[in-house]
Design a protein around this motif. Sequence first.
Motif, PDB file in Angstrom:
ATOM      1  N   GLY A   9      69.581   6.201  -1.295  1.00 20.40           N
ATOM      2  CA  GLY A   9      70.747   7.070  -1.399  1.00 20.40           C
ATOM      3  C   GLY A   9      70.530   8.378  -2.131  1.00 20.40           C
ATOM      4  N   HIS A  10      69.309   8.898  -2.139  1.00 20.60           N
ATOM      5  CA  HIS A  10      69.034  10.165  -2.817  1.00 20.60           C
ATOM      6  C   HIS A  10      69.642  11.366  -2.086  1.00 20.60           C
ATOM      7  CE1 HIS A  10      66.273   8.424  -5.708  1.00 20.60           C
ATOM      8  NE2 HIS A  10      65.718   7.746  -4.726  1.00 20.60           N
ATOM      9  N   GLN A  11      69.873  11.240  -0.795  1.00 18.79           N
ATOM     10  CA  GLN A  11      70.484  12.260   0.065  1.00 18.79           C
ATOM     11  C   GLN A  11      69.622  13.503   0.262  1.00 18.79           C
ATOM     12  OE1 GLN A  11      74.747  12.912  -0.504  1.00 18.79           O
ATOM     13  NE2 GLN A  11      74.780  11.185  -1.918  1.00 18.79           N
ATOM     14  N   MET A  12      68.336  13.404   0.011  1.00 16.68           N
ATOM     15  CA  MET A  12      67.434  14.537   0.249  1.00 16.68           C
ATOM     16  C   MET A  12      67.422  14.900   1.731  1.00 16.68           C
ATOM     17  SD  MET A  12      66.267  15.393  -2.710  1.00 16.68           S
ATOM     18  CE  MET A  12      64.870  16.424  -2.328  1.00 16.68           C
ATOM     19  N   CYS A  13      67.458  13.899   2.594  1.00 13.50           N
ATOM     20  CA  CYS A  13      67.423  14.152   4.035  1.00 13.50           C
ATOM     21  C   CYS A  13      68.633  14.956   4.479  1.00 13.50           C
ATOM     22  CB  CYS A  13      67.332  12.844   4.812  1.00 13.50           C
ATOM     23  SG  CYS A  13      68.667  11.684   4.447  1.00 13.50           S
ATOM     24  N   GLN A  14      69.762  14.646   3.906  1.00 11.37           N
ATOM     25  CA  GLN A  14      70.982  15.368   4.265  1.00 11.37           C
ATOM     26  C   GLN A  14      70.883  16.829   3.850  1.00 11.37           C
ATOM     27  OE1 GLN A  14      74.582  13.928   2.440  1.00 11.37           O
ATOM     28  NE2 GLN A  14      75.796  14.543   4.200  1.00 11.37           N
ATOM     29  N   GLY A  15      70.236  17.077   2.734  1.00 15.90           N
ATOM     30  CA  GLY A  15      70.041  18.449   2.289  1.00 15.90           C
ATOM     31  C   GLY A  15      69.081  19.219   3.182  1.00 15.90           C
ATOM     32  N   GLU A  16      68.073  18.539   3.708  1.00  9.41           N
ATOM     33  CA  GLU A  16      67.074  19.180   4.559  1.00  9.41           C
ATOM     34  C   GLU A  16      67.555  19.349   5.995  1.00  9.41           C
ATOM     35  OE1 GLU A  16      64.294  20.578   3.612  1.00  9.41           O
ATOM     36  OE2 GLU A  16      64.387  19.867   1.552  1.00  9.41           O
ATOM     37  N   GLU A  46      61.256  17.106   9.932  1.00  5.60           N
ATOM     38  CA  GLU A  46      59.955  16.844   9.319  1.00  5.60           C
ATOM     39  C   GLU A  46      60.024  17.013   7.800  1.00  5.60           C
ATOM     40  OE1 GLU A  46      57.414  19.504  11.499  1.00  5.60           O
ATOM     41  OE2 GLU A  46      57.021  17.995  13.051  1.00  5.60           O
ATOM     42  N   ALA A  47      60.772  18.005   7.334  1.00  6.47           N
ATOM     43  CA  ALA A  47      60.942  18.204   5.894  1.00  6.47           C
ATOM     44  C   ALA A  47      61.708  17.034   5.284  1.00  6.47           C
ATOM     45  CB  ALA A  47      61.659  19.521   5.617  1.00  6.47           C
ATOM     46  N   ALA A  48      62.729  16.553   5.971  1.00 10.12           N
ATOM     47  CA  ALA A  48      63.494  15.410   5.470  1.00 10.12           C
ATOM     48  C   ALA A  48      62.606  14.173   5.342  1.00 10.12           C
ATOM     49  CB  ALA A  48      64.675  15.118   6.402  1.00 10.12           C
ATOM     50  N   VAL A  49      61.765  13.940   6.333  1.00  4.95           N
ATOM     51  CA  VAL A  49      60.842  12.809   6.286  1.00  4.95           C
ATOM     52  C   VAL A  49      59.851  12.986   5.137  1.00  4.95           C
ATOM     53  CG1 VAL A  49      58.979  11.620   7.523  1.00  4.95           C
ATOM     54  CG2 VAL A  49      61.064  12.271   8.748  1.00  4.95           C
ATOM     55  N   ARG A  50      59.306  14.165   5.011  1.00  2.79           N
ATOM     56  CA  ARG A  50      58.298  14.456   3.987  1.00  2.79           C
ATOM     57  C   ARG A  50      58.859  14.314   2.573  1.00  2.79           C
ATOM     58  NH1 ARG A  50      56.334  18.528   6.300  1.00  2.79           N
ATOM     59  NH2 ARG A  50      57.855  20.064   5.646  1.00  2.79           N
TER      60      ARG A  50
END
Length: 63
Positions: A9-16, A46-50
Amino acid sequence: MADLGLCQGHQMCQGEAPDVFGFDAEADVVTVLQEHPDESVRPQIEAAVRYCPAMALSLEENP
């Protein structure tokens, strides 16, 4: 692909890639808004995955 068992639940993917990934606050996990997004958003995906701290995301190539 999102592995909900790994998602923290860090939500980094949503930001990317906010057009591709959402967040289910009740379950505290990522949601995939677009199963087959347009190739134009590939760099964001790709950034979200990384940058996923839990390594809960992966790319699946279409055959």
